[in-house]
Design a protein around this motif. Sequence first.
Motif, PDB file in Angstrom:
ATOM      1  N   VAL A  89       0.847  -1.199   0.000  1.00  7.46           N
ATOM      2  CA  VAL A  89       0.000   0.000   0.000  1.00  7.46           C
ATOM      3  C   VAL A  89       0.879   1.246   0.000  1.00  7.46           C
ATOM      4  N   VAL A  90       0.492   2.227  -0.781  1.00  5.15           N
ATOM      5  CA  VAL A  90       1.117   3.552  -0.716  1.00  5.15           C
ATOM      6  C   VAL A  90       0.240   4.431   0.169  1.00  5.15           C
ATOM      7  N   ILE A  91       0.825   5.029   1.206  1.00  2.64           N
ATOM      8  CA  ILE A  91       0.088   5.974   2.062  1.00  2.64           C
ATOM      9  C   ILE A  91       0.779   7.323   2.025  1.00  2.64           C
ATOM     10  N   THR A  92       0.048   8.366   1.657  1.00  2.00           N
ATOM     11  CA  THR A  92       0.647   9.700   1.684  1.00  2.00           C
ATOM     12  C   THR A  92       0.529  10.286   3.087  1.00  2.00           C
ATOM     13  N   GLY A  93       1.531  11.070   3.469  1.00  2.00           N
ATOM     14  CA  GLY A  93       1.490  11.719   4.787  1.00  2.00           C
ATOM     15  C   GLY A  93       1.532  10.705   5.916  1.00  2.00           C
ATOM     16  N   ALA A  94       2.451   9.738   5.807  1.00  2.00           N
ATOM     17  CA  ALA A  94       2.539   8.690   6.836  1.00  2.00           C
ATOM     18  C   ALA A  94       3.523   9.067   7.937  1.00  2.00           C
ATOM     19  N   SER A  95       3.957  10.324   7.962  1.00  3.93           N
ATOM     20  CA  SER A  95       4.925  10.726   8.983  1.00  3.93           C
ATOM     21  C   SER A  95       4.275  11.202  10.265  1.00  3.93           C
ATOM     22  N   SER A  96       2.948  11.316  10.273  1.00  4.36           N
ATOM     23  CA  SER A  96       2.303  11.731  11.521  1.00  4.36           C
ATOM     24  C   SER A  96       0.831  11.374  11.502  1.00  4.36           C
ATOM     25  N   GLY A  97       0.212  11.431  12.681  1.00  5.66           N
ATOM     26  CA  GLY A  97      -1.239  11.321  12.794  1.00  5.66           C
ATOM     27  C   GLY A  97      -1.834  10.054  12.215  1.00  5.66           C
ATOM     28  N   VAL A  98      -2.951  10.233  11.520  1.00  5.01           N
ATOM     29  CA  VAL A  98      -3.723   9.111  10.993  1.00  5.01           C
ATOM     30  C   VAL A  98      -2.875   8.262  10.042  1.00  5.01           C
ATOM     31  N   GLY A  99      -2.095   8.905   9.186  1.00  7.63           N
ATOM     32  CA  GLY A  99      -1.289   8.173   8.207  1.00  7.63           C
ATOM     33  C   GLY A  99      -0.232   7.302   8.864  1.00  7.63           C
ATOM     34  N   LEU A 100       0.405   7.833   9.889  1.00 12.16           N
ATOM     35  CA  LEU A 100       1.435   7.080  10.614  1.00 12.16           C
ATOM     36  C   LEU A 100       0.825   5.845  11.282  1.00 12.16           C
ATOM     37  N   TYR A 101      -0.293   6.047  11.958  1.00 15.81           N
ATOM     38  CA  TYR A 101      -0.921   4.920  12.656  1.00 15.81           C
ATOM     39  C   TYR A 101      -1.572   3.946  11.681  1.00 15.81           C
ATOM     40  N   ALA A 102      -1.986   4.455  10.520  1.00 11.10           N
ATOM     41  CA  ALA A 102      -2.484   3.539   9.484  1.00 11.10           C
ATOM     42  C   ALA A 102      -1.329   2.672   9.004  1.00 11.10           C
ATOM     43  N   ALA A 103      -0.158   3.274   8.805  1.00 11.34           N
ATOM     44  CA  ALA A 103       1.019   2.505   8.375  1.00 11.34           C
ATOM     45  C   ALA A 103       1.314   1.393   9.386  1.00 11.34           C
ATOM     46  N   LYS A 104       1.205   1.744  10.644  1.00 12.66           N
ATOM     47  CA  LYS A 104       1.451   0.757  11.698  1.00 12.66           C
ATOM     48  C   LYS A 104       0.422  -0.381  11.628  1.00 12.66           C
ATOM     49  N   ALA A 105      -0.832  -0.012  11.414  1.00 16.70           N
ATOM     50  CA  ALA A 105      -1.896  -1.021  11.357  1.00 16.70           C
ATOM     51  C   ALA A 105      -1.702  -1.950  10.149  1.00 16.70           C
ATOM     52  N   PHE A 106      -1.299  -1.381   9.007  1.00 16.00           N
ATOM     53  CA  PHE A 106      -1.035  -2.207   7.819  1.00 16.00           C
ATOM     54  C   PHE A 106       0.111  -3.182   8.092  1.00 16.00           C
ATOM     55  N   ALA A 107       1.183  -2.680   8.707  1.00 15.32           N
ATOM     56  CA  ALA A 107       2.341  -3.530   8.977  1.00 15.32           C
ATOM     57  C   ALA A 107       1.936  -4.692   9.891  1.00 15.32           C
ATOM     58  N   ARG A 108       1.118  -4.375  10.874  1.00 18.64           N
ATOM     59  CA  ARG A 108       0.659  -5.408  11.804  1.00 18.64           C
ATOM     60  C   ARG A 108      -0.152  -6.485  11.095  1.00 18.64           C
ATOM     61  N   CYS A 140       6.197  10.497   1.923  1.00 24.93           N
ATOM     62  CA  CYS A 140       6.278  11.629   2.846  1.00 24.93           C
ATOM     63  C   CYS A 140       7.170  12.742   2.304  1.00 24.93           C
ATOM     64  N   ARG A 141       6.954  13.942   2.828  1.00 28.29           N
ATOM     65  CA  ARG A 141       7.775  15.060   2.339  1.00 28.29           C
ATOM     66  C   ARG A 141       9.044  15.220   3.163  1.00 28.29           C
ATOM     67  N   ASP A 142       9.067  14.673   4.374  1.00 29.37           N
ATOM     68  CA  ASP A 142      10.239  14.789   5.240  1.00 29.37           C
ATOM     69  C   ASP A 142      10.637  13.379   5.684  1.00 29.37           C
ATOM     70  N   LEU A 143      11.603  12.818   4.987  1.00 26.11           N
ATOM     71  CA  LEU A 143      11.929  11.401   5.212  1.00 26.11           C
ATOM     72  C   LEU A 143      12.626  11.158   6.544  1.00 26.11           C
ATOM     73  N   VAL A 144      13.369  12.145   7.014  1.00 22.51           N
ATOM     74  CA  VAL A 144      14.034  11.992   8.317  1.00 22.51           C
ATOM     75  C   VAL A 144      12.974  11.916   9.413  1.00 22.51           C
ATOM     76  N   LYS A 145      12.021  12.828   9.337  1.00 24.03           N
ATOM     77  CA  LYS A 145      10.914  12.830  10.301  1.00 24.03           C
ATOM     78  C   LYS A 145      10.116  11.526  10.208  1.00 24.03           C
ATOM     79  N   ALA A 146       9.870  11.083   8.975  1.00 23.83           N
ATOM     80  CA  ALA A 146       9.065   9.873   8.778  1.00 23.83           C
ATOM     81  C   ALA A 146       9.760   8.643   9.360  1.00 23.83           C
ATOM     82  N   GLU A 147      11.068   8.556   9.145  1.00 20.84           N
ATOM     83  CA  GLU A 147      11.836   7.417   9.667  1.00 20.84           C
ATOM     84  C   GLU A 147      11.783   7.397  11.196  1.00 20.84           C
ATOM     85  N   LYS A 148      11.951   8.570  11.759  1.00 19.44           N
ATOM     86  CA  LYS A 148      11.933   8.678  13.216  1.00 19.44           C
ATOM     87  C   LYS A 148      10.542   8.285  13.758  1.00 19.44           C
ATOM     88  N   ALA A 149       9.511   8.778  13.076  1.00 22.29           N
ATOM     89  CA  ALA A 149       8.132   8.483  13.508  1.00 22.29           C
ATOM     90  C   ALA A 149       7.847   6.984  13.413  1.00 22.29           C
TER      91      ALA A 149
END
Length: 316
Positions: free
Chosen positions: A5-24, A33-42
């Motif tokens: 799945v491609v998720i836009t804006g996965a570095s915070s909020g709903v997108g980040l937790y959706a990414a987590k739910a998909f991985a699970r 994401c527009r900020d890859l350092v932030k996204a990796e950290k998140a």
Amino acid sequence: RKSTVVITGASSGVGLYAAKAFARRGWHVVMACRDLVKAEKAAQEVGIPKDSYTLMHIDLGSLDSVRQFVNNFRASGQSLDAVVGNAAIYMPLIKEPLRSPEGYELTMTTNHLGHFLLCKLLLEDLKKSPAADKRMVILGTVTHNPDELGGKIPPRPDLGELEGFVAGFKAPISMIDGKKFEPVKAYKDSKVCNVLTMRELHRRYHESTGITFTSLYPGCVAETPLFRNHYPLFQKLFPLFQKYITGGYVSQELAGERVAAVVIEPEYKQSGAYWSWGNRQKKEGKSFVQRVSPQARDDAKAERLWDLSEKLVGLA
Ligand code: NDP
């Protein structure tokens, strides 16, 4: 093969937790994401296993960047099972419009035009994918709909006759209806466009491709950084208000689960549907297909919006 799945804006909020739910659930997540350092950290902070995601750069506020993302994704050789258009900006306090590199107002570009272009391009990749069940989901919101309590607070969204798009959407124009700049309305207008886009995708492509196109309102996720550009006092009181007064409060975790469910679960395989869990969150509350606002269910408007958006993103 893992589903991707491609998720836009996965570095915070709903997108980040959706990414987590998909991985699970065993999916591979392309975190766009527009900020890859932030996204990796998140991703690490919420505990998404390293081997279940890839970070790829996209700035939805730049149409060139969206095209570049699609090229990069294609070059990576992955096949695509689902797309989630989640990223958005909300800038309630700005007085003057910000602009994309193309010169378009930035809220509408990021939330609508960028996703419109992305969805149109990735449609081709979804078509090619061998998966039996393919879905494209765009996040909606209750504030798109003045028929609902959460949508009654002014300014209300109003696309007018799309005069701003007809006129080319560059300065001095900043709103889709061609009227005076209003940043909160720009956000709501863009979310109406998201729902119209989903419905038009369904009308044009569901039958011929079998792809499921849907939208959802995950609930009021009052603690996401979406409100980072609001007054600090608002950021403090809004979650409390939603928790104890309106009952609309939903955790980021639960909102992420809802997004993943709409993409994966068989019960959400109804193309053209807008899913909601209602405004008051009840324990074990069930989702249902909700009627969208009069503007968002206007088929003639959806078609015109499609044509004008194609022009603005350079596809027509
Ligand atoms: P957040 O602000 O937490 O997340 C927004 C995400 O979009 C961030 O990852 C942000 O990146 C990203 N983003 C912003 N601009 C761009 C851009 N130009 N290019 C790429 N990515 C970008 O908000 P939410 O999680 O709350 O919102 C997510 C979606 O859910 C939105 O579509 C919103 O409309 C919808 N929604 C939210 C509700 C809520 O109550 N919060 C309710 C209903 C719907 P970065 O981290 O770099 O800033």
